[in-house]
Motif scaffolding. Sequence first.
Motif, short mmCIF file in Angstrom:
data_model
loop_
_atom_site.label_atom_id
_atom_site.label_comp_id
_atom_site.label_asym_id
_atom_site.label_seq_id
_atom_site.Cartn_x
_atom_site.Cartn_y
_atom_site.Cartn_z
N LEU A 145 0.84 -1.20 0.00
CA LEU A 145 0.00 0.00 0.00
C LEU A 145 0.88 1.26 0.00
CD1 LEU A 145 -2.75 -1.12 2.56
CD2 LEU A 145 -2.99 -0.96 0.07
N ASP A 146 1.95 1.23 0.77
CA ASP A 146 2.85 2.39 0.82
C ASP A 146 3.54 2.63 -0.53
OD1 ASP A 146 2.19 2.82 3.50
OD2 ASP A 146 3.83 1.59 4.23
N LYS A 147 3.96 1.54 -1.18
CA LYS A 147 4.60 1.67 -2.50
C LYS A 147 3.61 2.19 -3.54
CE LYS A 147 8.33 -1.51 -1.92
NZ LYS A 147 9.00 -2.71 -1.97
N PHE A 148 2.42 1.63 -3.50
CA PHE A 148 1.36 2.10 -4.39
C PHE A 148 1.07 3.57 -4.13
CE2 PHE A 148 -3.45 2.44 -4.48
CZ PHE A 148 -3.52 2.78 -5.81
N GLY A 149 1.04 3.94 -2.85
CA GLY A 149 0.79 5.32 -2.46
C GLY A 149 1.82 6.28 -3.06
N ARG A 150 3.08 5.83 -3.06
CA ARG A 150 4.12 6.69 -3.65
C ARG A 150 3.87 6.92 -5.12
NH1 ARG A 150 10.07 4.66 -2.15
NH2 ARG A 150 10.71 6.31 -3.56
N VAL A 151 3.42 5.87 -5.81
CA VAL A 151 3.15 5.98 -7.25
C VAL A 151 2.08 7.04 -7.52
CG1 VAL A 151 2.25 4.74 -9.27
CG2 VAL A 151 3.83 3.59 -7.70
N ILE A 152 1.06 7.07 -6.66
CA ILE A 152 -0.02 8.02 -6.91
C ILE A 152 0.16 9.33 -6.12
CG2 ILE A 152 -1.68 6.22 -7.57
CD1 ILE A 152 -2.99 6.53 -4.81
N GLY A 153 1.38 9.53 -5.58
CA GLY A 153 1.72 10.82 -4.99
C GLY A 153 1.32 11.02 -3.54
N LEU A 154 1.10 9.93 -2.81
CA LEU A 154 0.76 10.07 -1.39
C LEU A 154 2.03 10.00 -0.54
CD1 LEU A 154 -2.29 7.59 -1.24
CD2 LEU A 154 -2.34 10.07 -1.63
N GLY A 155 2.01 10.59 0.64
CA GLY A 155 3.14 10.52 1.56
C GLY A 155 3.19 9.17 2.28
N PRO A 175 3.15 7.08 5.94
CA PRO A 175 2.53 5.89 5.37
C PRO A 175 1.27 6.24 4.60
CG PRO A 175 2.01 6.05 7.71
CD PRO A 175 2.89 7.22 7.40
N ALA A 176 1.00 5.45 3.58
CA ALA A 176 -0.07 5.81 2.64
C ALA A 176 -1.43 5.18 2.98
CB ALA A 176 0.34 5.39 1.23
N GLY A 177 -1.41 4.17 3.86
CA GLY A 177 -2.65 3.43 4.15
C GLY A 177 -3.86 4.31 4.46
N PRO A 178 -3.73 5.26 5.40
CA PRO A 178 -4.91 6.07 5.75
C PRO A 178 -5.46 6.88 4.56
CG PRO A 178 -3.21 6.25 7.45
CD PRO A 178 -2.59 5.49 6.31
N ASP A 179 -4.56 7.44 3.72
CA ASP A 179 -5.05 8.21 2.57
C ASP A 179 -5.69 7.31 1.52
OD1 ASP A 179 -4.32 10.63 3.60
OD2 ASP A 179 -2.30 10.57 2.74
N ILE A 180 -5.14 6.11 1.35
CA ILE A 180 -5.74 5.15 0.42
C ILE A 180 -7.16 4.83 0.88
CG2 ILE A 180 -5.61 2.76 -0.41
CD1 ILE A 180 -2.52 3.12 -0.47
N GLU A 181 -7.32 4.65 2.18
CA GLU A 181 -8.65 4.34 2.72
C GLU A 181 -9.63 5.48 2.40
OE1 GLU A 181 -8.82 3.39 6.93
OE2 GLU A 181 -10.88 2.67 6.71
N SER A 198 -10.24 -0.60 -5.47
CA SER A 198 -10.07 -1.96 -5.97
C SER A 198 -8.93 -2.70 -5.27
CB SER A 198 -9.83 -1.93 -7.49
OG SER A 198 -10.84 -1.15 -8.09
N VAL A 199 -7.84 -1.98 -5.00
CA VAL A 199 -6.72 -2.59 -4.27
C VAL A 199 -7.21 -3.09 -2.91
CG1 VAL A 199 -4.72 -1.90 -2.88
CG2 VAL A 199 -4.70 -1.55 -5.33
N GLN A 200 -7.97 -2.24 -2.23
CA GLN A 200 -8.49 -2.65 -0.92
C GLN A 200 -9.39 -3.88 -1.04
OE1 GLN A 200 -8.60 1.29 1.91
NE2 GLN A 200 -10.51 0.34 1.35
N GLU A 201 -10.36 -3.81 -1.96
CA GLU A 201 -11.32 -4.91 -2.07
C GLU A 201 -10.61 -6.23 -2.34
OE1 GLU A 201 -14.83 -4.65 -1.49
OE2 GLU A 201 -13.96 -2.81 -0.70
N VAL A 202 -9.67 -6.20 -3.29
CA VAL A 202 -9.01 -7.45 -3.71
C VAL A 202 -8.09 -7.98 -2.61
CG1 VAL A 202 -7.32 -8.40 -5.32
CG2 VAL A 202 -9.23 -7.05 -6.18
N CYS A 203 -7.24 -7.12 -2.08
CA CYS A 203 -6.26 -7.59 -1.09
C CYS A 203 -6.95 -8.05 0.19
CB CYS A 203 -5.24 -6.51 -0.78
SG CYS A 203 -4.28 -6.07 -2.24
N PHE A 204 -7.95 -7.30 0.64
CA PHE A 204 -8.63 -7.69 1.87
C PHE A 204 -9.43 -8.99 1.65
CE2 PHE A 204 -8.86 -2.89 3.13
CZ PHE A 204 -7.48 -2.91 3.36
N ALA A 205 -9.99 -9.15 0.45
CA ALA A 205 -10.73 -10.39 0.17
C ALA A 205 -9.77 -11.59 0.18
CB ALA A 205 -11.43 -10.28 -1.19
N MET A 206 -8.58 -11.40 -0.35
CA MET A 206 -7.58 -12.48 -0.34
C MET A 206 -7.30 -12.92 1.10
SD MET A 206 -5.03 -10.83 -3.23
CE MET A 206 -3.55 -11.43 -2.45
N LEU A 207 -7.13 -11.93 1.99
CA LEU A 207 -6.82 -12.27 3.38
C LEU A 207 -8.04 -12.83 4.11
CD1 LEU A 207 -4.38 -9.36 4.12
CD2 LEU A 207 -3.86 -11.79 4.02
#
Length: 315
Positions: free
Chosen positions: A160-170, A172-178, A223-232
């Motif tokens: 999530l943090d790496k993905f966040g960097r790609v889309i310009g988030l600081g 840790p990126a988890g909270p902004d992704i949410e 979509s990242v959230q839905e897919v990854c959380f569903a996997m877990l």
Amino acid sequence: MIVLGIESTAHTFGVGIMNSEGEVLANIFDSYSSTEGGMVPDKVVQHHEEVAEKVLADALSKAKVSWEEIEFIAYSAGPGLDPALWAGYKKAQKWSEKYGKKLVGVNHCAAHLSIGKEINELEDPVYVYVSGVNTQVITFDGGKYRVMGETLDIGLGNMLDKFGRVIGLGFPAGPDIEKLAKKGKYIELPYVVKGMDTSFSGILSKVKQLYEKGVSKEDLCFSVQEVCFAMLAEVSERALAHTSKKELLLVGGVGANKRFCEMLAIMCQEREAKFYKVPMDLARDNAAMIAWEGFLRKDTHGDEGVKTFWRVDEV
Ligand code: AMP
Ligand code: MG
């Protein structure tokens, strides 16, 4: 008995103080964050060195205890980011010598599990441990932790943090992704479960490609959230089914995510298991959990040095 714990496996430097009844007397931390560049090891070390004495002083004053009342110092021996671990270990050694307290090195992952179990007063849960580096489904069986399934590459938090960097988030990126995910809709992504194991690096590559093709941040976050959380949720459900255990406990920083909790709670409800989580200040990297794990391990663990790759199933 009062125990002081030190945490420094990654972004967080913390000092926690607990008593043997399981009461948190203090849980102070200061975390490295950055607007760009992710977690730069040298900067993390510098951060930990700068904040350590202040964090210690704040913890002692919050707990209203003096060094005389503290039985020993527990510290995170591993696993973690090697330079960050050394920064914490050196502080632990220094305070150990200065105040004449013995050292008890503990496993950081085991500490996440123990504090969650203690706080929720659980018997024997299946643990879902999802942090920056770690993504594991764990059970306790035959006197030790067993990793039933884990990520084959990077941890979900790091992804999530790496993905966040790609889309310009600081970081840790988890909270902004949410937050962004709330405005997104579903687009198809790879779903990667292999037996009980998961993999996130392929999903990361895919979302990078889709972002470059112009898919919106919001849709990708959702979509990242839905897919990854569903996997877990899938592997956690299978762990409950295999073990016939009735409690599921989510620990680690990604556990802050409301959608993740909701999905696991629904899965548990459907199979008559109970879902538990941990209040955020004890779920994220913190030192109260290190103090508690130290209390549990005081008779078997001592000065363990630094164990960068110490797995929870080796404890
Ligand atoms: P930990 O290593 O246990 O402290 O967890 C840190 C990880 O949790 C980082 O990778 C964060 O991006 C992630 N994280 C924190 N809050 C959230 C959230 N609300 N949703 C998803 N991930 C999160
Ligand atoms: Mg952690």
